[in-house]
Design an enzyme around this catalytic site. Structure first.
Site, PDB file in Angstrom:
ATOM      1  N   LYS A   1      49.088  37.742  33.170  1.00 43.14           N
ATOM      2  CA  LYS A   1      50.299  38.043  33.923  1.00 43.14           C
ATOM      3  C   LYS A   1      50.992  36.766  34.381  1.00 43.14           C
ATOM      4  CE  LYS A   1      47.610  41.825  35.871  1.00 43.14           C
ATOM      5  NZ  LYS A   1      46.303  41.140  35.782  1.00 43.14           N
TER       6      LYS A   1
ATOM      7  N   LEU B   1      39.104  51.558  42.097  1.00 43.80           N
ATOM      8  CA  LEU B   1      38.067  52.093  42.986  1.00 43.80           C
ATOM      9  C   LEU B   1      38.445  51.919  44.453  1.00 43.80           C
ATOM     10  CD1 LEU B   1      34.936  50.683  41.098  1.00 43.80           C
ATOM     11  CD2 LEU B   1      36.049  52.908  40.807  1.00 43.80           C
TER      12      LEU B   1
ATOM     13  N   ASP C   1      41.449  41.877  31.381  1.00 40.87           N
ATOM     14  CA  ASP C   1      42.702  41.697  32.113  1.00 40.87           C
ATOM     15  C   ASP C   1      42.571  40.559  33.121  1.00 40.87           C
ATOM     16  OD1 ASP C   1      45.385  43.334  33.191  1.00 40.87           O
ATOM     17  OD2 ASP C   1      44.286  42.332  34.800  1.00 40.87           O
TER      18      ASP C   1
ATOM     19  N   TYR D   1      45.061  34.215  39.170  1.00 44.36           N
ATOM     20  CA  TYR D   1      43.628  34.361  39.415  1.00 44.36           C
ATOM     21  C   TYR D   1      42.901  33.032  39.249  1.00 44.36           C
ATOM     22  CZ  TYR D   1      44.485  39.399  38.671  1.00 44.36           C
ATOM     23  OH  TYR D   1      44.966  40.686  38.713  1.00 44.36           O
TER      24      TYR D   1
ATOM     25  N   LYS E   1      36.622  46.262  38.145  1.00 46.19           N
ATOM     26  CA  LYS E   1      36.094  44.897  38.209  1.00 46.19           C
ATOM     27  C   LYS E   1      34.762  44.903  38.945  1.00 46.19           C
ATOM     28  CE  LYS E   1      35.811  41.278  41.354  1.00 46.19           C
ATOM     29  NZ  LYS E   1      35.772  41.163  42.825  1.00 46.19           N
ATOM     30  N   SER E   2      33.814  44.136  38.430  1.00 45.85           N
ATOM     31  CA  SER E   2      32.553  43.911  39.125  1.00 45.85           C
ATOM     32  C   SER E   2      31.986  42.598  38.617  1.00 45.85           C
ATOM     33  CB  SER E   2      31.558  45.046  38.863  1.00 45.85           C
ATOM     34  OG  SER E   2      30.325  44.770  39.515  1.00 45.85           O
ATOM     35  N   VAL E   3      31.186  41.945  39.441  1.00 45.84           N
ATOM     36  CA  VAL E   3      30.483  40.744  38.981  1.00 45.84           C
ATOM     37  C   VAL E   3      28.984  41.011  38.855  1.00 45.84           C
ATOM     38  CG1 VAL E   3      32.198  39.177  39.968  1.00 45.84           C
ATOM     39  CG2 VAL E   3      30.230  39.871  41.357  1.00 45.84           C
TER      40      VAL E   3
ATOM     41  N   HIS F   1      53.980  39.914  37.008  1.00 47.57           N
ATOM     42  CA  HIS F   1      52.974  40.313  37.996  1.00 47.57           C
ATOM     43  C   HIS F   1      53.569  41.143  39.142  1.00 47.57           C
ATOM     44  CE1 HIS F   1      48.749  38.924  39.403  1.00 47.57           C
ATOM     45  NE2 HIS F   1      48.995  40.145  39.816  1.00 47.57           N
TER      46      HIS F   1
ATOM     47  N   ILE G   1      41.062  49.475  34.815  1.00 50.66           N
ATOM     48  CA  ILE G   1      40.406  48.174  34.647  1.00 50.66           C
ATOM     49  C   ILE G   1      39.519  47.854  35.854  1.00 50.66           C
ATOM     50  CG2 ILE G   1      41.986  47.090  33.003  1.00 50.66           C
ATOM     51  CD1 ILE G   1      43.509  45.923  35.415  1.00 50.66           C
TER      52      ILE G   1
ATOM     53  N   ASN H   1      29.735  51.056  34.947  1.00 48.61           N
ATOM     54  CA  ASN H   1      31.153  51.418  34.965  1.00 48.61           C
ATOM     55  C   ASN H   1      31.707  51.684  33.572  1.00 48.61           C
ATOM     56  OD1 ASN H   1      31.116  51.098  37.721  1.00 48.61           O
ATOM     57  ND2 ASN H   1      32.224  49.156  37.732  1.00 48.61           N
TER      58      ASN H   1
ATOM     59  N   ARG I   1      26.315  46.992  37.466  1.00 46.53           N
ATOM     60  CA  ARG I   1      27.514  47.797  37.720  1.00 46.53           C
ATOM     61  C   ARG I   1      28.519  47.672  36.589  1.00 46.53           C
ATOM     62  NH1 ARG I   1      28.314  46.233  44.128  1.00 46.53           N
ATOM     63  NH2 ARG I   1      26.537  47.450  44.909  1.00 46.53           N
TER      64      ARG I   1
END
Length: 283
Positions: free
Chosen positions: A82, A197, A52, A57, A237-239, A115, A235, A247, A243
């Site tokens: 979006k 989260l 997503d 972004y 998100k982590s970088v 959006h 959805i 997740n 994780r």
């Protein structure tokens, strides 16, 4: 049904248009453009098949490159982007879609979302009509909205004759969106949770950490599992590679009714993001 859900461990959610969306996906909000490629690559390697992103972004290009170079068949991937607020309106929507597709480098999109409603601009109905035209042309499989209120959705349905397939909204234990989720259920609209989260603010909450200790799971896994058992599309998100993997590892356990109720009880209307009724950025 276009997405081949049988190739993934993630349960499919059947949308009101007959297409399916993976219940667990990967978000790239606030992932810088130069990081999007390795982060999405890691997510796909971890098993995620739904990605997503959004025009605002600024990472559609890196996201698209990771998708294209993954070696995975296109019909095993589910891609969402979006339309940004400043591009709302029929003709501008068509141009913005073309730009997003150019950056993504894809032939079609699985899901396109408005959006934000930006009701003060009064363009979201015309925007949705442009979405319908793109869907009719086969360039988008499913069309939906993001951050729309019940009143916004009712107007879309009344004036376009089509019910959005998805409404992606801020949703986490502190903002359970019960009334909106009930409306979605009545109209077979999939509820998709962004900031699932709570942007990390819930990970050290005593209720969450206690349940995580009981189950020998991470707090993030507990919250993602809560979403899944509610029926939400989620959805996270982590970088961080570890994780990203953790997740996704949320299908080998379940929350008890008591644990679910304890998490439900955290709902205090604690919104982190903007209020859709008053947000006007890009109008």
């Amino acid at each position: 049904m276009t997405f081949r859900s049988e190739t993934s461990a993630v349960p499919p959610i059947v949308l009101n248009d007959g297409n399916v969306i993976p219940q667990l996906g990967f978000g790239v909000f606030q992932v810088p453009s130069d990081e999007a490629y390795p982060v999405v690559k890691n997510a796909l390697e971890a098993g995620y098949r739904s990605i997503d992103t959004a025009a605002i972004y600024g990472n559609e290009e890196g996201t698209g490159r990771a998708i294209r170079e993954s070696g995975l068949p296109r019909d095993e991937l589910y891609v969402t982007t979006k339309l940004w607020n400043s591009e709302q309106g029929y003709d501008t929507t068509l141009r913005a879609f073309d730009e997003s597709m150019k950056l993504l480098g894809l032939d079609y999109l699985d899901l396109y979302l408005i959006h934000w409603p930006i009701a003060v601009a009064d363009k979201f109905v015309d925007t949705f009509r442009a979405f319908q035209a793109l869907k009719q042309d086969g360039r988008i499989r499913s069309i939906g909205v993001s951050n729309f209120t019940i009143a916004n959705i009712e107007r879309v349905i009344a004036e376009t004759g089509e019910i959005p397939a998805v409404n992606q909204v801020e949703l986490h234990p502190r903002l359970g969106q019960r009334e909106l989720r009930a409306f979605h259920a009545e109209h077979a609209i999939a509820t998709e949770a962004w900031s699932p989260l709570g942007q990390g603010t819930l990970l050290d909450h005593p209720t969450i950490t206690a349940i995580a200790a009981e189950l020998d799971r991470t707090p993030a896994q507990v919250i993602i599992r809560w979403h899944l058992q509610l029926g939400n599309v989620v959805i996270p998100k982590s970088v961080t590679p570890s994780r990203i993997v953790a997740n996704f590892d949320v299908f080998g356990f379940e929350l008890s009714d008591q644990q679910t109720a304890a998490i439900d009880a955290l709902d205090d209307g604690g919104r982190i993001g903007p209020d859709p009724d008053t947000f006007t950025m890009g109008a």
